[in-house]
Design a protein around this motif. Structure first.
Motif, PDB file in Angstrom:
ATOM      1  N   LEU A  44       0.832  -1.206   0.000  1.00  0.00           N
ATOM      2  CA  LEU A  44       0.000   0.000   0.000  1.00  0.00           C
ATOM      3  C   LEU A  44       0.868   1.258   0.000  1.00  0.00           C
ATOM      4  CD1 LEU A  44      -2.882   1.175   0.192  1.00  0.00           C
ATOM      5  CD2 LEU A  44      -2.672   1.056   2.681  1.00  0.00           C
ATOM      6  N   PHE A  45       1.908   1.281   0.832  1.00  0.00           N
ATOM      7  CA  PHE A  45       2.801   2.442   0.883  1.00  0.00           C
ATOM      8  C   PHE A  45       3.493   2.683  -0.457  1.00  0.00           C
ATOM      9  CE2 PHE A  45       3.562   1.764   5.730  1.00  0.00           C
ATOM     10  CZ  PHE A  45       2.316   2.311   5.975  1.00  0.00           C
ATOM     11  N   VAL A  46       3.966   1.597  -1.091  1.00  0.00           N
ATOM     12  CA  VAL A  46       4.665   1.735  -2.371  1.00  0.00           C
ATOM     13  C   VAL A  46       3.747   2.309  -3.439  1.00  0.00           C
ATOM     14  CG1 VAL A  46       5.759   0.454  -4.257  1.00  0.00           C
ATOM     15  CG2 VAL A  46       6.370  -0.053  -1.890  1.00  0.00           C
ATOM     16  N   ASN A  47       2.529   1.779  -3.527  1.00  0.00           N
ATOM     17  CA  ASN A  47       1.603   2.259  -4.556  1.00  0.00           C
ATOM     18  C   ASN A  47       1.202   3.713  -4.319  1.00  0.00           C
ATOM     19  OD1 ASN A  47       1.522  -0.097  -6.097  1.00  0.00           O
ATOM     20  ND2 ASN A  47      -0.061  -1.009  -4.810  1.00  0.00           N
ATOM     21  N   ILE A  48       1.000   4.087  -3.064  1.00  0.00           N
ATOM     22  CA  ILE A  48       0.666   5.489  -2.763  1.00  0.00           C
ATOM     23  C   ILE A  48       1.839   6.394  -3.149  1.00  0.00           C
ATOM     24  CG2 ILE A  48       0.235   7.119  -0.890  1.00  0.00           C
ATOM     25  CD1 ILE A  48      -1.356   4.942   0.523  1.00  0.00           C
ATOM     26  N   PHE A  49       3.049   5.967  -2.828  1.00  0.00           N
ATOM     27  CA  PHE A  49       4.238   6.769  -3.158  1.00  0.00           C
ATOM     28  C   PHE A  49       4.392   6.910  -4.673  1.00  0.00           C
ATOM     29  CE2 PHE A  49       8.747   7.195  -4.126  1.00  0.00           C
ATOM     30  CZ  PHE A  49       9.098   8.262  -3.325  1.00  0.00           C
ATOM     31  N   MET A  50       4.207   5.811  -5.412  1.00  0.00           N
ATOM     32  CA  MET A  50       4.374   5.866  -6.868  1.00  0.00           C
ATOM     33  C   MET A  50       3.300   6.737  -7.513  1.00  0.00           C
ATOM     34  SD  MET A  50       7.122   4.266  -7.385  1.00  0.00           S
ATOM     35  CE  MET A  50       7.066   4.347  -9.182  1.00  0.00           C
TER      36      MET A  50
ATOM     37  N   GLN B  30       5.509  13.144 -14.570  1.00  0.00           N
ATOM     38  CA  GLN B  30       4.907  13.454 -15.864  1.00  0.00           C
ATOM     39  C   GLN B  30       5.069  14.933 -16.200  1.00  0.00           C
ATOM     40  OE1 GLN B  30       3.866  11.420 -18.165  1.00  0.00           O
ATOM     41  NE2 GLN B  30       4.358   9.693 -16.843  1.00  0.00           N
ATOM     42  N   GLU B  31       4.963  15.784 -15.197  1.00  0.00           N
ATOM     43  CA  GLU B  31       5.178  17.211 -15.433  1.00  0.00           C
ATOM     44  C   GLU B  31       6.615  17.476 -15.867  1.00  0.00           C
ATOM     45  OE1 GLU B  31       4.098  19.176 -11.865  1.00  0.00           O
ATOM     46  OE2 GLU B  31       1.933  18.842 -12.098  1.00  0.00           O
ATOM     47  N   LEU B  32       7.569  16.802 -15.237  1.00  0.00           N
ATOM     48  CA  LEU B  32       8.973  16.959 -15.630  1.00  0.00           C
ATOM     49  C   LEU B  32       9.214  16.396 -17.026  1.00  0.00           C
ATOM     50  CD1 LEU B  32      11.902  17.698 -14.873  1.00  0.00           C
ATOM     51  CD2 LEU B  32      12.115  15.403 -13.871  1.00  0.00           C
ATOM     52  N   ALA B  33       8.623  15.234 -17.329  1.00  0.00           N
ATOM     53  CA  ALA B  33       8.822  14.613 -18.640  1.00  0.00           C
ATOM     54  C   ALA B  33       8.226  15.461 -19.754  1.00  0.00           C
ATOM     55  CB  ALA B  33       8.204  13.219 -18.651  1.00  0.00           C
ATOM     56  N   SER B  34       7.108  16.126 -19.472  1.00  0.00           N
ATOM     57  CA  SER B  34       6.474  16.955 -20.502  1.00  0.00           C
ATOM     58  C   SER B  34       7.362  18.136 -20.885  1.00  0.00           C
ATOM     59  CB  SER B  34       5.116  17.452 -20.011  1.00  0.00           C
ATOM     60  OG  SER B  34       5.263  18.283 -18.862  1.00  0.00           O
ATOM     61  N   VAL B  35       8.185  18.614 -19.950  1.00  0.00           N
ATOM     62  CA  VAL B  35       9.102  19.722 -20.262  1.00  0.00           C
ATOM     63  C   VAL B  35      10.108  19.295 -21.325  1.00  0.00           C
ATOM     64  CG1 VAL B  35      10.874  21.235 -19.294  1.00  0.00           C
ATOM     65  CG2 VAL B  35       8.813  20.722 -17.976  1.00  0.00           C
ATOM     66  N   TYR B  36      10.513  18.009 -21.285  1.00  0.00           N
ATOM     67  CA  TYR B  36      11.478  17.483 -22.257  1.00  0.00           C
ATOM     68  C   TYR B  36      10.788  16.740 -23.401  1.00  0.00           C
ATOM     69  CZ  TYR B  36      14.961  18.599 -18.706  1.00  0.00           C
ATOM     70  OH  TYR B  36      15.757  19.265 -17.794  1.00  0.00           O
ATOM     71  N   HIS B  37       9.482  16.960 -23.530  1.00  0.00           N
ATOM     72  CA  HIS B  37       8.696  16.363 -24.614  1.00  0.00           C
ATOM     73  C   HIS B  37       8.791  14.833 -24.600  1.00  0.00           C
ATOM     74  CE1 HIS B  37       8.224  20.414 -26.189  1.00  0.00           C
ATOM     75  NE2 HIS B  37       9.538  20.567 -26.110  1.00  0.00           N
ATOM     76  N   MET B  38       8.682  14.279 -23.415  1.00  0.00           N
ATOM     77  CA  MET B  38       8.701  12.831 -23.247  1.00  0.00           C
ATOM     78  C   MET B  38       7.393  12.385 -22.619  1.00  0.00           C
ATOM     79  SD  MET B  38      12.529  12.340 -21.661  1.00  0.00           S
ATOM     80  CE  MET B  38      12.202  10.603 -21.313  1.00  0.00           C
ATOM     81  N   HIS B  39       7.031  11.147 -22.896  1.00  0.00           N
ATOM     82  CA  HIS B  39       5.847  10.559 -22.257  1.00  0.00           C
ATOM     83  C   HIS B  39       6.225   9.160 -21.808  1.00  0.00           C
ATOM     84  CE1 HIS B  39       1.731   9.605 -21.277  1.00  0.00           C
ATOM     85  NE2 HIS B  39       1.811   8.511 -22.032  1.00  0.00           N
ATOM     86  N   TYR B  40       6.434   9.044 -20.499  1.00  0.00           N
ATOM     87  CA  TYR B  40       6.822   7.744 -19.952  1.00  0.00           C
ATOM     88  C   TYR B  40       6.134   7.567 -18.611  1.00  0.00           C
ATOM     89  CZ  TYR B  40       9.561   3.864 -18.242  1.00  0.00           C
ATOM     90  OH  TYR B  40       9.937   2.640 -17.746  1.00  0.00           O
ATOM     91  N   PRO B  41       5.064   6.769 -18.545  1.00  0.00           N
ATOM     92  CA  PRO B  41       4.353   6.581 -17.281  1.00  0.00           C
ATOM     93  C   PRO B  41       5.149   5.693 -16.326  1.00  0.00           C
ATOM     94  CG  PRO B  41       3.400   5.193 -18.993  1.00  0.00           C
ATOM     95  CD  PRO B  41       4.429   6.048 -19.662  1.00  0.00           C
ATOM     96  N   LEU B  42       5.217   6.098 -15.067  1.00  0.00           N
ATOM     97  CA  LEU B  42       5.880   5.284 -14.058  1.00  0.00           C
ATOM     98  C   LEU B  42       5.013   4.082 -13.719  1.00  0.00           C
ATOM     99  CD1 LEU B  42       7.387   7.850 -11.526  1.00  0.00           C
ATOM    100  CD2 LEU B  42       8.609   6.403 -13.143  1.00  0.00           C
ATOM    101  N   LEU B  43       5.631   2.936 -13.596  1.00  0.00           N
ATOM    102  CA  LEU B  43       4.924   1.704 -13.273  1.00  0.00           C
ATOM    103  C   LEU B  43       5.005   1.444 -11.778  1.00  0.00           C
ATOM    104  CD1 LEU B  43       6.284  -0.535 -16.175  1.00  0.00           C
ATOM    105  CD2 LEU B  43       4.188   0.833 -16.153  1.00  0.00           C
ATOM    106  N   GLY B  44       3.892   1.027 -11.193  1.00  0.00           N
ATOM    107  CA  GLY B  44       3.883   0.645  -9.794  1.00  0.00           C
ATOM    108  C   GLY B  44       4.096  -0.849  -9.643  1.00  0.00           C
TER     109      GLY B  44
END
Length: 309
Positions: free
Chosen positions: A245-251, A259-273
């Motif tokens: 539960l803690f890991v999923n909440i953190f992710m 995603q906000e940081l990736a959008s600045v560099y024109h990237m789209h990479y979703p983090l996996l939990g």
């Protein structure tokens, strides 16, 4: 045999139930131990998730590691098709396309300032280029280097180009993070064993007289130990559930910022939990660690308790 199995199952069920009820009667102490175990499991689980994300990112970047093959002389369309089939048949090649001299010139002219320059050239100086993408099985710098060496010696190839430096650094980083995750996993697994063992050692101390009476009336060590083993397993299981539960909440909280940081560099990479398989594996490992901690602690502590004379 059937009666024996039924009796054994009833004993284990009774021990599991009694140990669970005992933990529920001490909610504050139980929850404190569970939270400590959960935190100890959360750290290696997070490293595991980050390693998986980095590994997936490495695969995605590997697909972008192209090998460029510059042809010695232009080919007819039929010769190009035959040559591409030969390239694609080579072990380790995932995809191959050819860019003709005309296509290369058109791309170059589209760049700012190049159109006027190209007008003064008497002919097209660009060679035809075969763009090769390694297959996913070629997933290490050594394998990519071997594929590059096989391709550049083809008789139709004038020159081959491959940027290996960034890929080597990426794999070195992934290897380092993986080793850190394994070391942290071993360290915190030992911490879980210690936490469970120390908690149950205190429980045995508090039930010292009860254990003496049980030994006096003929109870075996296996019968006395069994509830404590289940207590260790309960601690491990509940702690693992909280860790997941803690890991999923953190992710989830980090993925928004990522995603906000990736959008600045024109990237789209979703983090996996954590996947369902990983969550089950964490729970099973935690149950095993809880059992091991209880086994090591209780058996030694029980040997020092003698029945009443």
């Amino acid at each position: 045999m059937l009666k024996f199995l039924r009796a054994l199952g009833a004993c284990h069920l009774q021990a599991a139930t009694n140990s669970f009820n005992f933990l529920c009667r001490r909610p504050l102490a139980t929850m404190t131990t569970v939270i400590v175990i959960a935190i100890a499991l959360t750290l290696p689980a997070l490293f595991w998730v980050f390693t998986d994300n980095l590994g997936q990112l490495t695969i995605d970047w590997q697909r972008g590691s192209h090998i460029s093959l510059y042809l010695k002389s232009p080919m007819s369309p039929g010769q190009e098709d035959i040559f591409l089939k030969e390239i694609r048949a080579i072990d380790g090649v995932g995809h191959a396309t050819i860019k003709t001299k005309e296509e290369g010139l058109n791309e170059l002219q589209q760049q700012e300032g190049m159109h006027d320059i190209m007008r003064y050239l008497p002919e097209n100086p660009l060679p035809a280029v075969v763009d090769v993408v390694p297959s996913l099985a070629v997933n290490t710098p050594l394998k990519i280097k071997q594929l590059y060496e096989r391709l550049k010696i083809l008789p139709q190839i004038e020159q081959a180009k491959l940027d290996m430096e960034w890929l080597t650094r990426l794999h070195a980083l992934l290897s380092f993070v993986t080793k850190i995750a394994h070391a942290l996993l071993a360290l915190l697994a030992s911490a879980v064993v210690f936490i469970v063992g120390n908690t149950l050692r205190l429980a045995i101390h508090n039930r010292h007289e009860e254990i003496q009476v049980l030994k006096l009336i003929g109870a075996t060590d296996t019968f006395i130990i069994r509830p404590f083993l289940y207590s260790g397993m309960w601690y491990g299981m509940v702690g693992a559930i909280f860790a997941v539960l803690f890991v999923n909440i953190f992710m989830l909280s980090v993925s928004v910022a990522f995603q906000e940081l990736a959008s600045v560099y024109h990237m789209h990479y979703p983090l996996l939990g954590l996947t369902v398989k990983q969550a089950y594996l964490i729970v099973l490992v935690a149950i095993s660690l809880g059992w091991l901690g209880a086994k090591l602690s209780v058996k030694r502590q029980l040997a020092s308790i003698e029945p009443y004379n």
